[in-house]
Every structure is written in structure tokens, then in C-alpha cells.
Scaffold this active site. Structure first.
Site, short mmCIF file in Angstrom:
data_model
loop_
_atom_site.label_atom_id
_atom_site.label_comp_id
_atom_site.label_asym_id
_atom_site.label_seq_id
_atom_site.Cartn_x
_atom_site.Cartn_y
_atom_site.Cartn_z
N LYS A 71 0.82 -1.22 0.00
CA LYS A 71 0.00 0.00 0.00
C LYS A 71 0.85 1.27 0.00
CE LYS A 71 -4.31 -1.75 1.99
NZ LYS A 71 -5.24 -1.75 3.15
N ARG A 74 -3.36 -10.04 5.67
CA ARG A 74 -3.97 -10.08 4.34
C ARG A 74 -2.94 -9.55 3.35
NH1 ARG A 74 -6.95 -6.73 0.87
NH2 ARG A 74 -8.58 -7.83 -0.32
#
Length: 286
Positions: free
Chosen positions: A232, A266
Site C-alpha cells: 500500500k 492479508r
């Protein structure tokens, strides 16, 4: 000792249609994007054959969950109709459920109808980025289905969430958000809940690192905590690199989260996440 004691009181088993899921040790949730516009282009899947090949790799590398999403939730992502979401999801869910019957399938959706049809097609749990805020029928649907429910913190929608980044005390506000959601779900008879602070969703880079620093606070809710840092912008903006170069940064943040009590990672890259778990477990139990 307080934090460790709190971790010991956390719920460590989930029940999905009679199938017990053990989270007493941290687990990996692999990301399977069947969207054409996921922020990490290397993760995009476009057909059943590619999905099965990716799932096989994830399973061999040690993933416990395969999280399938047909609606990109990256900032400013395009709207996807419910029919398109279903048309992308259901054939792949059915194929994976048939080929990998022991693998736990998670469905990344905020729509109740998509959740129900996916569970009926063979999925085991629902991952809702909106925690019921984007579909008023979701909570009742989860209560009816009696499957584990992962609720994430987000303000607004994927289209406008990055304009919703004002907080007085972000960790406290997220804790209050989850407390209210959990109370409502419990009243409906939902027992198997997981929580995701929502790194990158309606949060600045500074917010993201503050939440990570204070991640142990979420153990007070007594439910498994999932973290999703994988490649991210909270990594790329600090390191001034691209998502394709953010695996090392992802592993570092995953390690920090595990040391602070995270139960599920995740990720796009399963092998490396499994290695993080093995090494952190060894640190805790030399």
C-alpha cells in the site's frame, strides 16, 4: 503483561457452517483480485484458469484463506454494478470450492446479495470494508447465514474516502466504531467476528502509522485482528518507491503487527508473510 493477557482472552476459533477455523496462531489471507483495476496490477485475475492457478500457489505457500474481490476498493475506484460483481465472483468461487475443498474462501464485498450468493456457492466468510454501512441488509444477512464476518473501519466510500480523513483521536474513534458494530451484531446473534482497522481507508499516512503503533489497543475488543498493509501507499510514500518494490516494506509492517497481536495478515505475497509468522512465533517461543 496486560497486552499478553488480553491476547490470551481473544476469541481464537470461528465457526463457518459447522467448520471450525483455528486462529490460535496467526494466519495468512491471500488476496485474489478479479478486478481489472486493482491498485497492484500484478495481482489482477481475469478468468477461472488464472484464479485456480493463483489459488494453488497460495495454498502451497501456506495461505489459510483466499480472499476474493470483484470490486476494487482502491481510492477513487470505479463503481461496479451488483450484477457485474456477481458475474465475476460466482463462477470463480464455485471453481475454487470444487478444486480446493479444504481452503477457506473469503468474499470481499459490501453487498448483502453478493454475500449470500457467494456463501451459497461455497464461500466460508464475508469481508466487508464498510461494516454494514453501504448495505443496510448486510447485518441481517450475516445473522441468517451464520458465517464469520470481517468488519473494517472506513468512512465514506472508496470513491470519496480520502476526503474523510479528519479525526480527533483516531484509535479511540475506531475502537468506538467497532464497539458499536459488535454490540449490534451480537444482538442479532452474530458471534464470529473479526476486525480490520482499515489501513489506507479514509486515513492519512500518519494515521496509518499511529494505528499500527497502537494496534495492541484493539485486543481489548477480544476478537481476531486482521491487518492489510500489502504494497500500500503507506509504504511507498515513506520509502518513495512503487507497489512493485514494496514487498520488503510489507514484510516489515507485517512483522510489527504480529508483535502487537495481529491474528491475520492479508497479503498479495503469501510465502513472505508465512515466513514473518514463523520468525515472530520463534521470537515469542525461543
Amino acid at each position: 503483561m496486560m497486552a499478553k493477557d488480553t491476547f490470551l482472552n481473544r476469541k481464537v476459533t470461528l465457526n463457518s457452517k459447522g467448520k471450525l477455523i483455528d486462529l490460535s496462531s496467526p494466519s495468512v489471507m491471500a488476496i485474489l483480485n478479479i478486478t481489472p483495476d486493482s491498485f497492484y496490477s500484478n495481482s489482477r485475475i481475469s478468468n477461472i484458469s488464472e484464479a485456480l492457478k493463483a489459488t494453488e500457489k497460495f495454498v502451497i505457500e501456506g495461505a489459510k484463506f483466499i480472499d476474493i474481490g470483484a470490486y476494487s476498493s482502491r481510492p477513487g475506484a470505479a463503481e461496479v454494478s451488483q450484477n457485474n460483481e456477481l458475474n465475476r465472483l460466482i463462477p470463480i468461487v464455485e471453481a475454487i470450492a470444487k478444486e480446493f475443498p479444504e481452503t477457506l474462501i473469503s468474499i470481499d464485498t459490501f453487498r448483502a446479495k453478493v454475500a449470500e450468493e457467494s456463501i451459497n456457492a461455497g464461500a466460508h466468510l464475508i469481508n466487508d470494508i464498510s461494516a454494514g454501512n453501504l448495505d443496510v441488509a448486510m447485518f441481517d444477512t450475516i445473522a441468517k447465514l451464520q458465517v464469520p464476518y470481517l468488519i473494517m473501519h472506513m468512512k465514506g466510500t472508496p470513491q470519496n474516502m480520502q476526503q474523510e480523513t479528519t479525526y480527533e483521536n483516531i484509535t479511540l474513534e475506531i475502537l468506538n466504531y467497532f464497539s458499536e458494530k459488535i454490540e449490534t451484531l451480537k444482538k442479532l446473534g452474530v458471534k464470529d467476528i473479526m476486525i480490520d482497522p482499515g489501513f489506507g481507508f479514509a486515513k492519512t499516512v500518519t494515521h496509518n502509522y499511529q494505528i499500527l503503533q497502537e494496534l495492541e489497543s484493539f485486543s481489548t475488543l477480544s476478537f481476531p485482528v486482521l491487518v492489510g498493509f500489502s504494497r500500500k501507499s503507506m509504504i511507498t510514500k515513506v520509502l518513495n518507491n512503487k507497489s512493485t518494490d514494496a514487498l520488503n516494506g510489507t514484510s516489515i509492517l507485517n512483522t510489527a503487527a504480529l508483535l502487537k497481536g495481529a491474528s491475520i495478515l492479508r497479503v498479495h505475497d503469501v510465502k513472505e508473510a508465512v515466513e514473518c509468522i514463523k520468525l515472530v512465533e520463534r521470537i515469542k517461543n525461543p
